[in-house]
Design an enzyme around this catalytic site. Structure first.
Site, PDB file in Angstrom:
ATOM      1  N   ASP A   1       1.818  12.403   6.358  1.00  0.00           N
ATOM      2  CA  ASP A   1       0.153  12.387   6.587  1.00  0.00           C
ATOM      3  C   ASP A   1      -0.271  12.026   5.445  1.00  0.00           C
ATOM      4  O   ASP A   1       0.459  11.101   4.371  1.00  0.00           O
ATOM      5  CB  ASP A   1       0.000  13.908   6.926  1.00  0.00           C
ATOM      6  CG  ASP A   1      -1.505  13.998   7.373  1.00  0.00           C
ATOM      7  OD1 ASP A   1      -2.018  13.528   8.513  1.00  0.00           O
ATOM      8  OD2 ASP A   1      -2.359  14.152   6.494  1.00  0.00           O
TER       9      ASP A   1
ATOM     10  N   LYS B   1       1.703  21.984  10.763  1.00  0.00           N
ATOM     11  CA  LYS B   1       1.139  21.181   9.763  1.00  0.00           C
ATOM     12  C   LYS B   1       1.579  21.814   8.369  1.00  0.00           C
ATOM     13  O   LYS B   1       1.712  23.106   8.323  1.00  0.00           O
ATOM     14  CB  LYS B   1      -0.322  21.100   9.860  1.00  0.00           C
ATOM     15  CG  LYS B   1      -0.754  19.996   9.204  1.00  0.00           C
ATOM     16  CD  LYS B   1      -0.696  18.521  10.071  1.00  0.00           C
ATOM     17  CE  LYS B   1      -1.080  17.272   9.197  1.00  0.00           C
ATOM     18  NZ  LYS B   1      -1.165  16.086  10.165  1.00  0.00           N
TER      19      LYS B   1
HETATM   20  P1  NDP Z   1      -2.922   7.521   3.903  1.00  0.00           P
HETATM   21  O1  NDP Z   1      -2.680   8.431   2.496  1.00  0.00           O
HETATM   22  O2  NDP Z   1      -1.861   6.527   3.858  1.00  0.00           O
HETATM   23  O3  NDP Z   1      -4.346   7.018   3.657  1.00  0.00           O
HETATM   24  C1  NDP Z   1      -5.500   7.535   3.495  1.00  0.00           C
HETATM   25  C2  NDP Z   1      -6.614   6.627   3.237  1.00  0.00           C
HETATM   26  O4  NDP Z   1      -7.780   7.051   3.380  1.00  0.00           O
HETATM   27  C3  NDP Z   1      -6.407   5.777   1.817  1.00  0.00           C
HETATM   28  O5  NDP Z   1      -6.767   4.605   1.810  1.00  0.00           O
HETATM   29  C4  NDP Z   1      -7.357   6.707   0.950  1.00  0.00           C
HETATM   30  O6  NDP Z   1      -7.869   6.367  -0.017  1.00  0.00           O
HETATM   31  C5  NDP Z   1      -8.499   7.017   2.071  1.00  0.00           C
HETATM   32  N1  NDP Z   1      -9.140   8.424   1.729  1.00  0.00           N
HETATM   33  C6  NDP Z   1      -8.780   9.695   1.798  1.00  0.00           C
HETATM   34  N2  NDP Z   1      -9.488  10.568   1.404  1.00  0.00           N
HETATM   35  C7  NDP Z   1     -10.732   9.707   1.163  1.00  0.00           C
HETATM   36  C8  NDP Z   1     -12.045  10.030   0.703  1.00  0.00           C
HETATM   37  N3  NDP Z   1     -12.163  11.448   0.530  1.00  0.00           N
HETATM   38  N4  NDP Z   1     -12.786   9.011   0.436  1.00  0.00           N
HETATM   39  C9  NDP Z   1     -12.581   7.642   0.707  1.00  0.00           C
HETATM   40  N5  NDP Z   1     -11.411   7.409   0.991  1.00  0.00           N
HETATM   41  C10 NDP Z   1     -10.419   8.244   1.235  1.00  0.00           C
HETATM   42  O7  NDP Z   1      -3.044   8.625   4.937  1.00  0.00           O
HETATM   43  P2  NDP Z   1      -2.790   8.144   6.449  1.00  0.00           P
HETATM   44  O8  NDP Z   1      -3.251   6.744   6.635  1.00  0.00           O
HETATM   45  O9  NDP Z   1      -1.579   8.915   6.902  1.00  0.00           O
HETATM   46  O10 NDP Z   1      -3.802   9.338   7.136  1.00  0.00           O
HETATM   47  C11 NDP Z   1      -5.230   9.115   7.233  1.00  0.00           C
HETATM   48  C12 NDP Z   1      -5.655  10.166   8.409  1.00  0.00           C
HETATM   49  O11 NDP Z   1      -5.120   9.817   9.660  1.00  0.00           O
HETATM   50  C13 NDP Z   1      -5.774  11.507   8.178  1.00  0.00           C
HETATM   51  O12 NDP Z   1      -6.772  12.100   8.728  1.00  0.00           O
HETATM   52  C14 NDP Z   1      -4.460  11.999   8.685  1.00  0.00           C
HETATM   53  O13 NDP Z   1      -4.539  13.429   9.163  1.00  0.00           O
HETATM   54  C15 NDP Z   1      -4.791  11.176  10.047  1.00  0.00           C
HETATM   55  N6  NDP Z   1      -3.445  10.956  10.795  1.00  0.00           N
HETATM   56  C16 NDP Z   1      -2.503  10.287  10.331  1.00  0.00           C
HETATM   57  C17 NDP Z   1      -1.246  10.141  10.922  1.00  0.00           C
HETATM   58  C18 NDP Z   1       0.105   9.282  10.384  1.00  0.00           C
HETATM   59  O14 NDP Z   1       1.006   9.112  11.265  1.00  0.00           O
HETATM   60  N7  NDP Z   1      -0.050   8.982   9.213  1.00  0.00           N
HETATM   61  C19 NDP Z   1      -1.066  10.560  12.518  1.00  0.00           C
HETATM   62  C20 NDP Z   1      -2.294  11.162  12.951  1.00  0.00           C
HETATM   63  C21 NDP Z   1      -3.462  11.233  12.178  1.00  0.00           C
HETATM   64  P3  NDP Z   1      -6.995   5.858  -1.428  1.00  0.00           P
HETATM   65  O15 NDP Z   1      -5.947   4.907  -1.019  1.00  0.00           O
HETATM   66  O16 NDP Z   1      -7.799   5.418  -2.699  1.00  0.00           O
HETATM   67  O17 NDP Z   1      -6.369   7.272  -1.733  1.00  0.00           O
END
Ligand code: NDP
Length: 448
Positions: free
Chosen positions: A164, A124
């Site tokens: 991510d 990571k």
């Molecule tokens: P993105 O950056 O695309 O989306 C993250 C989302 O979560 C955004 O809408 C963001 O809000 C919101 N968010 C993040 N932190 C906070 C917080 N503290 N409070 C409220 N909202 C929050 O990331 P991903 O969708 O890629 O990843 C999301 C999760 O999934 C992570 O834990 C990641 O490790 C996990 N994951 C992702 C994979 C992937 O293929 N992408 C694979 C496996 C796991 P805002 O838009 O306002 O920033």
């Protein structure tokens, strides 16, 4: 190693890395029965070796912003374990990134990648860089300068990163371009690429779709389905968007989505058109859900200070898809009262320790992220295979493979859990199933 000794070692060697401690202790809890059956794994100190990364790289990233000012960030790559294949795991760009978070994510990745059945090690990385509010040129410059250092440590047989939080197709494109220029090589060293230059179809959708396929299997095991189920999804990013898309396709009702500005509430469930518009706001306009609801009056918006209210809604399924430790014990207690049937994690470790203990002692069907969000890395593995053979599969073919992998992971978790005395406990099944695969490979590869 007993728990007290492990905690002592974690405090001593990895002090202040609280998220890493949390992830390590959760896995350790399920290993006693494994050691009874395989005492050699204790003698070979497999677990102690698993919690020490094979390599941890940290580096300075300097770049110039649009005002001509110099900015300095810290980049990382944690190469956690390569027993099963090249290091594999995403890159996260967020001001919250630090070594503890990346080590917990890399550690979780060991078990997740092992469960996919694809030969992938675990890693990571990322940077404490905040992409929010940056211009496209600033994002490109940062990605290029980050890749200048990262390129020394990665490669298609060594370490294959992906996206991510904060790293999507745009950022991956810029990093791919920089690597190609520096190395003079067009290779699949990163996954999640645009489909014009080696990306796999369905990679963007994979984590969200895979999560829903996993949840479908969980419900099937209770003779239930997703049809008409009311669902809460947290987050509105990559994982959340495609989980919502698949849920709507399967006639479930997505009543809540959220981002860092707050929650949206759709009493009868978001329509396909509303979700399409939401994706346009988040992905193309890079705006918040607060902005989106100004334009979409049929939805109710709750600002972030009222976001905990959503746990009181009478819904059937919960899909946390935002970030780590976003769901606390109080939220689980509210879910129990509201009659929630299932919680499947799209995010990595979204439940606090206490929340996890509370859900495991409840009737709620619960899947940990290392099993239920493995679809993303599974399709990354499929992208690597396509890059190596130079042939590309149709979206239907990739989706079919994804569905099969999620079903296999689901069944494997249940059967391993049962075999080791943790019937119906997906967390124990995922921890033990992943551990057994990696331990066997490490044993065969010797102490080196
Ligand atoms: P993105 O950056 O695309 O989306 C993250 C989302 O979560 C955004 O809408 C963001 O809000 C919101 N968010 C993040 N932190 C906070 C917080 N503290 N409070 C409220 N909202 C929050 O990331 P991903 O969708 O890629 O990843 C999301 C999760 O999934 C992570 O834990 C990641 O490790 C996990 N994951 C992702 C994979 C992937 O293929 N992408 C694979 C496996 C796991 P805002 O838009 O306002 O920033």
């Amino acid at each position: 190693m007993n728990k007290t000794k492990l905690i002592e070692q974690l405090q001593h060697r990895h002090s202040y890395e609280v998220e890493f401690h949390q992830a390590v202790l959760e896995v350790h809890e399920h290993l006693a029965n494994v050691y009874d059956r395989f005492p050699e794994y204790e003698k070979l100190r497999i677990f102690e070796r698993l919690i020490e990364p094979e390599r941890t790289i940290s580096f300075r990233v300097e770049w110039m912003d649009d005002n001509g000012d110099i900015q300095i960030n810290r980049g990382y790559r944690v190469q956690m374990n390569s027993a099963l294949g090249p290091y594999k795991g995403g890159l996260r760009f967020s001001p919250t990134v630090n070594l503890s978070i990346l080590k917990f994510l890399a550690f979780e990745q060991i078990f997740k990648n092992a469960l996919t059945g694809i030969p992938l090690g675990a890693g990571k990385g990322g940077a404490n860089f905040d992409p929010k509010g940056k211009s496209d040129r600033e994002i490109m410059t940062f990605c290029q300068n980050f890749s200048l250092e990262l390129q020394r440590h990665v490669g298609h047989f060594t370490d294959v990163p992906a996206g991510d939080i904060g790293v999507g197709t745009r950022e991956i494109g810029y990093m791919f371009g920089a690597y190609k220029k520096i190395q003079n090589q067009f290779t699949g060293w990163i996954t999640g690429k645009g489909t014009d230059f080696g990306g796999s179809l369905i990679r963007s959708e994979a984590t969200g779709y895979g999560l829903v396929y996993f949840a479908e299997e969980m419900l099937k095991s209770r003779k239930e389905s997703l049809k008409n189920k009311k669902c809460i999804i947290t987050g509105a990013g990559n994982v959340a968007q495609f989980a919502a898309q698949k849920l709507i396709e399967l006639d479930a009702k997505v009543v809540v989505m959220s981002d860092s500005s707050g929650n949206i509430y759709a009493e009868n469930g978001l329509t396909k058109e509303q979700l399409k518009k939401l994706m346009h706001f988040k992905n193309d306009l890079r705006k918040s859900l607060a902005d989106y609801t100004k334009d979409e009056e049929s939805l109710t918006f709750f600002p972030i200070d009222r976001e905990a209210e959503k746990w009181e809604y009478k819904v059937d399924c919960i899909f946390p898809c935002a970030t780590q430790n976003e769901v606390n014990e109080d939220a689980i207690n509210k879910m129990k009262k509201a009659g929630v049937m299932l919680l499947a994690e799209g995010a990595n470790m979204p439940l606090t320790d206490e929340a996890q203990a509370a859900i495991l002692s409840s009737e709620i069907l619960y899947a940990p992220g290392k099993a239920s969000n493995a679809g993303g890395v599974a399709v990354s593995g499929i992208e690597m295979s396509q890059n190596r053979i130079g042939q590309y599969w149709t979206a239907e073919e990739v989706d079919r493979r994804l569905k099969n992998i999620m079903k296999e992971i689901h069944n494997n978790c249940l059967s391993v859990a049962k075999e080791y005395g943790f019937k119906d406990n997906y967390t124990a099944g995922a921890n033990i199933g992943g551990f057994l695969k990696v331990a066997s490979a490490m044993k065969q590869q010797g102490v080196i």
